[in-house]
Motif scaffolding. Structure first.
Motif, PDB file in Angstrom:
ATOM      1  N   ARG A 112       0.831  -1.202   0.000  1.00 33.78           N
ATOM      2  CA  ARG A 112       0.000   0.000   0.000  1.00 33.78           C
ATOM      3  C   ARG A 112       0.863   1.249   0.000  1.00 33.78           C
ATOM      4  NH1 ARG A 112      -3.839  -2.652   3.651  1.00 33.78           N
ATOM      5  NH2 ARG A 112      -2.641  -1.826   5.384  1.00 33.78           N
ATOM      6  N   GLY A 113       0.576   2.129  -0.892  1.00 30.36           N
ATOM      7  CA  GLY A 113       1.339   3.363  -0.984  1.00 30.36           C
ATOM      8  C   GLY A 113       2.513   3.244  -1.936  1.00 30.36           C
ATOM      9  N   ARG A 114       3.281   2.183  -1.801  1.00 27.34           N
ATOM     10  CA  ARG A 114       4.448   2.008  -2.662  1.00 27.34           C
ATOM     11  C   ARG A 114       4.065   1.417  -4.010  1.00 27.34           C
ATOM     12  NH1 ARG A 114       9.942   1.402  -2.362  1.00 27.34           N
ATOM     13  NH2 ARG A 114       9.964   1.716  -0.121  1.00 27.34           N
ATOM     14  N   GLU A 115       3.288   0.335  -4.029  1.00 29.33           N
ATOM     15  CA  GLU A 115       2.934  -0.352  -5.273  1.00 29.33           C
ATOM     16  C   GLU A 115       1.485  -0.107  -5.697  1.00 29.33           C
ATOM     17  OE1 GLU A 115       4.643  -1.989  -7.408  1.00 29.33           O
ATOM     18  OE2 GLU A 115       6.534  -2.457  -6.447  1.00 29.33           O
ATOM     19  N   ILE A 116       0.587  -0.034  -4.714  1.00 31.65           N
ATOM     20  CA  ILE A 116      -0.832   0.193  -4.983  1.00 31.65           C
ATOM     21  C   ILE A 116      -1.281   1.365  -4.124  1.00 31.65           C
ATOM     22  CG2 ILE A 116      -3.141  -0.813  -5.033  1.00 31.65           C
ATOM     23  CD1 ILE A 116      -1.874  -3.575  -4.964  1.00 31.65           C
ATOM     24  N   ALA A 117      -1.840   2.380  -4.743  1.00 32.63           N
ATOM     25  CA  ALA A 117      -2.294   3.557  -4.007  1.00 32.63           C
ATOM     26  C   ALA A 117      -3.726   3.878  -4.393  1.00 32.63           C
ATOM     27  CB  ALA A 117      -1.385   4.755  -4.283  1.00 32.63           C
ATOM     28  N   MET A 118      -4.385   4.656  -3.547  1.00 30.56           N
ATOM     29  CA  MET A 118      -5.803   4.928  -3.770  1.00 30.56           C
ATOM     30  C   MET A 118      -6.110   6.400  -3.531  1.00 30.56           C
ATOM     31  SD  MET A 118      -9.043   2.858  -2.216  1.00 30.56           S
ATOM     32  CE  MET A 118     -10.749   3.302  -2.568  1.00 30.56           C
TER      33      MET A 118
ATOM     34  N   ILE B  93       5.792   9.375   2.135  1.00 33.91           N
ATOM     35  CA  ILE B  93       7.080   9.182   1.461  1.00 33.91           C
ATOM     36  C   ILE B  93       8.091   8.565   2.417  1.00 33.91           C
ATOM     37  CG2 ILE B  93       9.030  10.386   0.397  1.00 33.91           C
ATOM     38  CD1 ILE B  93       7.000  12.447  -0.661  1.00 33.91           C
ATOM     39  N   ARG B  94       8.181   9.088   3.625  1.00 34.93           N
ATOM     40  CA  ARG B  94       9.180   8.606   4.583  1.00 34.93           C
ATOM     41  C   ARG B  94       8.838   7.222   5.130  1.00 34.93           C
ATOM     42  NH1 ARG B  94      10.627  12.177   9.172  1.00 34.93           N
ATOM     43  NH2 ARG B  94      12.640  11.128   8.999  1.00 34.93           N
ATOM     44  N   ALA B  95       7.520   6.849   5.055  1.00 35.55           N
ATOM     45  CA  ALA B  95       7.125   5.510   5.509  1.00 35.55           C
ATOM     46  C   ALA B  95       7.632   4.425   4.572  1.00 35.55           C
ATOM     47  CB  ALA B  95       5.607   5.421   5.643  1.00 35.55           C
ATOM     48  N   HIS B  96       7.845   4.774   3.296  1.00 30.15           N
ATOM     49  CA  HIS B  96       8.228   3.767   2.310  1.00 30.15           C
ATOM     50  C   HIS B  96       9.634   3.943   1.761  1.00 30.15           C
ATOM     51  CE1 HIS B  96       4.278   1.860   2.029  1.00 30.15           C
ATOM     52  NE2 HIS B  96       3.740   3.064   2.051  1.00 30.15           N
ATOM     53  N   GLU B  97      10.225   5.100   1.952  1.00 35.17           N
ATOM     54  CA  GLU B  97      11.533   5.345   1.375  1.00 35.17           C
ATOM     55  C   GLU B  97      12.467   5.972   2.405  1.00 35.17           C
ATOM     56  OE1 GLU B  97      11.577   7.226  -2.409  1.00 35.17           O
ATOM     57  OE2 GLU B  97       9.697   6.298  -3.063  1.00 35.17           O
ATOM     58  N   SER B  98      13.746   5.720   2.250  1.00 38.57           N
ATOM     59  CA  SER B  98      14.751   6.237   3.184  1.00 38.57           C
ATOM     60  C   SER B  98      15.169   7.641   2.763  1.00 38.57           C
ATOM     61  CB  SER B  98      15.969   5.298   3.225  1.00 38.57           C
ATOM     62  OG  SER B  98      15.592   4.006   3.632  1.00 38.57           O
ATOM     63  N   LEU B  99      14.322   8.597   3.074  1.00 41.50           N
ATOM     64  CA  LEU B  99      14.598   9.988   2.760  1.00 41.50           C
ATOM     65  C   LEU B  99      14.588  10.819   4.029  1.00 41.50           C
ATOM     66  CD1 LEU B  99      12.529  10.818  -0.467  1.00 41.50           C
ATOM     67  CD2 LEU B  99      14.987  10.559  -0.278  1.00 41.50           C
ATOM     68  N   SER B 100      15.381  11.861   4.063  1.00 41.82           N
ATOM     69  CA  SER B 100      15.369  12.801   5.182  1.00 41.82           C
ATOM     70  C   SER B 100      14.098  13.638   5.111  1.00 41.82           C
ATOM     71  CB  SER B 100      16.598  13.708   5.117  1.00 41.82           C
ATOM     72  OG  SER B 100      16.540  14.516   3.951  1.00 41.82           O
TER      73      SER B 100
ATOM     74  N   MET C 133      -0.382  12.703  -3.090  1.00 41.50           N
ATOM     75  CA  MET C 133      -0.052  11.740  -2.034  1.00 41.50           C
ATOM     76  C   MET C 133      -0.055  10.315  -2.582  1.00 41.50           C
ATOM     77  SD  MET C 133      -2.031  11.033   1.576  1.00 41.50           S
ATOM     78  CE  MET C 133      -1.970  12.764   1.992  1.00 41.50           C
ATOM     79  N   ALA C 134      -1.061  10.005  -3.407  1.00 42.51           N
ATOM     80  CA  ALA C 134      -1.145   8.655  -3.966  1.00 42.51           C
ATOM     81  C   ALA C 134       0.047   8.340  -4.867  1.00 42.51           C
ATOM     82  CB  ALA C 134      -2.452   8.495  -4.742  1.00 42.51           C
ATOM     83  N   LEU C 135       0.570   9.361  -5.553  1.00 40.90           N
ATOM     84  CA  LEU C 135       1.672   9.153  -6.495  1.00 40.90           C
ATOM     85  C   LEU C 135       3.045   9.356  -5.868  1.00 40.90           C
ATOM     86  CD1 LEU C 135       0.216  10.996  -9.614  1.00 40.90           C
ATOM     87  CD2 LEU C 135       0.413   8.537  -9.271  1.00 40.90           C
ATOM     88  N   SER C 136       3.086   9.627  -4.582  1.00 42.28           N
ATOM     89  CA  SER C 136       4.341  10.023  -3.951  1.00 42.28           C
ATOM     90  C   SER C 136       5.427   8.956  -4.033  1.00 42.28           C
ATOM     91  CB  SER C 136       4.102  10.412  -2.490  1.00 42.28           C
ATOM     92  OG  SER C 136       3.545   9.327  -1.766  1.00 42.28           O
TER      93      SER C 136
END
Length: 327
Positions: free
Chosen positions: A90-96, A119-126, A169-172
């Motif tokens: 959810r969020g990374r591969e399938i979003a709504m 974004i920070r929940a799925h990717e290692s970004l500051s 947000m869905a495309l983040s």
């Protein structure tokens, strides 16, 4: 098929009813979605459109709910997938994009904070990196002054800007599959056109496939490559959008098309309305579920209709074509 991004096969969603009964909201639903394709799911309220979307997202949290059949996403079975694995998808591969951005967005956090969090929940970004991507996304969605908009709360934005923020947000995380549930509801015609144009551009700019859920046949005609017509949780018709609009095979699909004003030719003095109401899932009639409202109903309609093939269209009606095909 190797080119299928997502495929549902005999998907059935049942919720607990009274006295231990199970009420089937969606029955034996089958459809597929190819990469970079826009598929429209259309039907009246209560036809099972949003419930199908929630099942794909793994968001049906009703105690005792039962989901059977198959949902394959990039070859991975979603039915029965654990909560942790679903959270990774959810969020990374399938979003709504949810139906109402005013209730889907958290009112106590700014737009930017909510997009940053995903974004920070799925990717290692500051924090700074996530905020920079948020501002870029809002800009790509056509939000004026995106840096300022990121610091605003949902109630400080118009309906169109809230919808754009939801899409951002869905495309983040650049999902492969984007589910848009009534994305133009309660928006004026100008903003609707902008949102639909944005959805059409997603497959080119982000490489996303889109599952567009709506009750508006005009939106489907303008946006979708293929269309799935649902009635009372059952497939009435599916196939290329142009074919369904030019030669609808199911009486329900014909009635939906007849209920919208034609763009060409003589305009009728009165638009068609479908008599009666869709059946309650707990009181779905035997045989064809559209039978009580169908002007062409006859004795054979009391039996479950076969899925028949006409060209590239699949039609669940005994009057549509002579040779049945498997779903």
């Amino acid at each position: 098929m190797q080119d299928e991004l997502f495929a549902a096969r005999d998907l059935t969603i049942a919720l607990p009813g009274s006295q231990g009964s199970m009420i089937r909201i969606v029955e034996n639903l089958s459809f597929s979605l190819a990469p970079r394709e826009i598929l429209g799911i259309v039907g009246e309220s209560g036809s099972g459109k949003s419930m199908t979307a929630l099942a794909i997202m793994g968001l049906i949290d009703v105690p005792g709910a039962r989901i059977t059949g198959s949902m394959l996403f990039k070859g991975q079975e979603l039915v029965g997938l654990g909560a942790r694995a679903l959270r990774r998808l959810r969020g990374r591969e399938i979003a709504m994009i949810f139906q109402d951005p005013m209730t889907a967005l958290t009112p106590v956090h700014t737009i930017g904070w909510q997009i940053d969090e995903q974004i920070r929940a799925h990717e290692s970004l500051s924090r700074a990196g996530a905020r920079a991507r948020t501002i870029d996304l809002l800009g790509e969605m056509g939000v004026p002054d995106p840096r300022r908009a990121a610091d605003r709360y949902p109630h400080q934005l118009s309906g169109g800007l809230r919808q754009r923020a939801m899409i951002a947000m869905a495309l983040s995380c650049n999902p492969s599959l984007l589910i848009a549930d009534e994305p133009t509801t309660a928006l004026d015609v100008t903003v609707q056109a902008q949102i639909l144009d944005l959805l059409r551009r997603l497959r080119h700019n982000f490489g996303s496939s889109v599952l567009l859920i709506t009750h508006d046949m005009g939106v489907v005609a303008e946006t979708c490559d293929r269309t799935l017509v649902l009635y009372a949780g059952n497939v009435a018709e599916r196939g290329p959008t142009g074919d369904i609009f030019a030669h609808p095979g199911h009486p329900y699909a014909r009635a939906l098309l007849a209920s919208i004003p034609p763009l060409h030719g003589v305009r009728p003095s009165r638009l068609l309305s479908i008599p009666g109401q869709p059946p309650s899932p707990a009181e779905r009639p035997a045989g064809c579920p559209f039978r009580p409202r169908c002007p062409q109903a006859h004795a054979q309609c009391e039996q479950t209709p076969p899925m028949v093939r006409r060209g590239e269209q699949d039609i669940a009606c005994v009057l549509a074509a002579p040779e049945p095909v498997q779903a």
